[in-house]
Design an enzyme around this catalytic site. Structure first.
Site, PDB file in Angstrom:
ATOM      1  N   GLU A   1       0.856  -1.195   0.000  1.00 34.12           N
ATOM      2  CA  GLU A   1       0.000   0.000   0.000  1.00 34.12           C
ATOM      3  C   GLU A   1       0.886   1.236   0.000  1.00 34.12           C
ATOM      4  OE1 GLU A   1      -3.240   0.104  -0.246  1.00 34.12           O
ATOM      5  OE2 GLU A   1      -3.979  -1.867   0.371  1.00 34.12           O
TER       6      GLU A   1
HETATM    7 ZN   LIG Z   1      -6.324  -0.991  -3.277  1.00 34.93          ZN
END
Ligand SMILES: [Zn+2]
Length: 242
Positions: free
Chosen positions: A214
């Site tokens: 992320e």
């Molecule tokens: Zn995502």
């Protein structure tokens, strides 16, 4: 031309310059062809896989893949390492700048239950049907974040995931504590989160190393791309040495 096809045309040119297989694996909602790139498709003894753009508004992954192909020197890669790339796993979402697919579903929650599989999930899984993946990496952006974290599976491999987090710390601060879905990330790593995602499915399919990174969305695009390229480079080197 729509935004997705514009991106695809650039990627197609980049792949043909490098003599890479750029293969259509299906059609989503008629107008959205889904593609995979294959590097060293023949005679490989180990296979790794990168997937990006399953959340269509998270653009740094697909942009990283385009840059990766443009930078690629195949002679730097060992011939025994096959690399499969899904540059945009959710073409409709990419085109409409949406997390969801054309049915307003989050594809990344639908991989693990056969009853839930949607068109895109089926095409992606079918194209990996005969593959034994050593390392799977899904590239995501967390659009609300200024800090980096990742999801990973298989606690035995935590030391390798930690190396990735350390590498990323040269680019972004690490989210040391983050509570999501009732779990707390430890020093940037969420372990064994059973969410029906692509990375979760690959773990269930016995892929030893499976992660989802992320990248902090609230940062500059070129920095996100450079960081993603470094993670990809790390995974290729690590997979080549084993
Ligand atoms: Zn995502």
């Amino acid at each position: 031309m729509n935004e997705y096809l514009h991106y695809i045309s650039k990627l197609k040119i980049a792949c043909s310059k490098k003599n890479l297989d750029f293969l259509k694996i299906g059609n989503v909602n008629k107008n959205y062809p889904l593609y995979k790139i294959v590097i060293n498709g023949y005679n490989a003894r180990k296979t790794i896989c990168f997937s990006s753009g399953i959340h269509g508004h998270e653009k740094s992954g697909p942009l990283t893949i385009l840059q990766f192909i443009n930078n690629l020197n195949r002679y730097d890669l060992p011939l025994y390492l096959k690399i499969i790339i899904f540059p945009v796993a959710n073409p409709y979402g990419f085109n409409t700048n949406s997390r969801y697919n054309y049915q307003k579903k989050d594809l990344n929650r639908c991989f693990c239950n056969p009853q839930k599989l949607l068109t895109e999930n089926k095409y992606l899984l079918k194209s990996l049907y005969n593959e034994k993946i050593f390392f799977f990496h899904a590239l995501h952006d967390d659009c609300d974040e200024k800090y980096f974290y990742l999801y990973a599976y298989n606690k035995n491999n935590e030391a390798i995931y930690r190396k990735i987090v350390n590498k990323v710390s040269q680019f972004f601060p690490i989210r040391h504590m983050k509570k999501m879905y009732g779990k707390v990330a430890s020093q940037g790593i969420f372990m064994d989160h059973e969410d029906g995602s692509f990375e979760h499915k690959m773990y269930l399919e016995h892929t030893p190393y499976s992660i989802c990174t992320e990248i902090p969305g609230k940062t500059k695009t070129d920095l996100k791309i450079r960081c993603n390229l470094d993670i990809i480079d790390f995974i290729i080197r690590f997979s080549s040495n084993r």
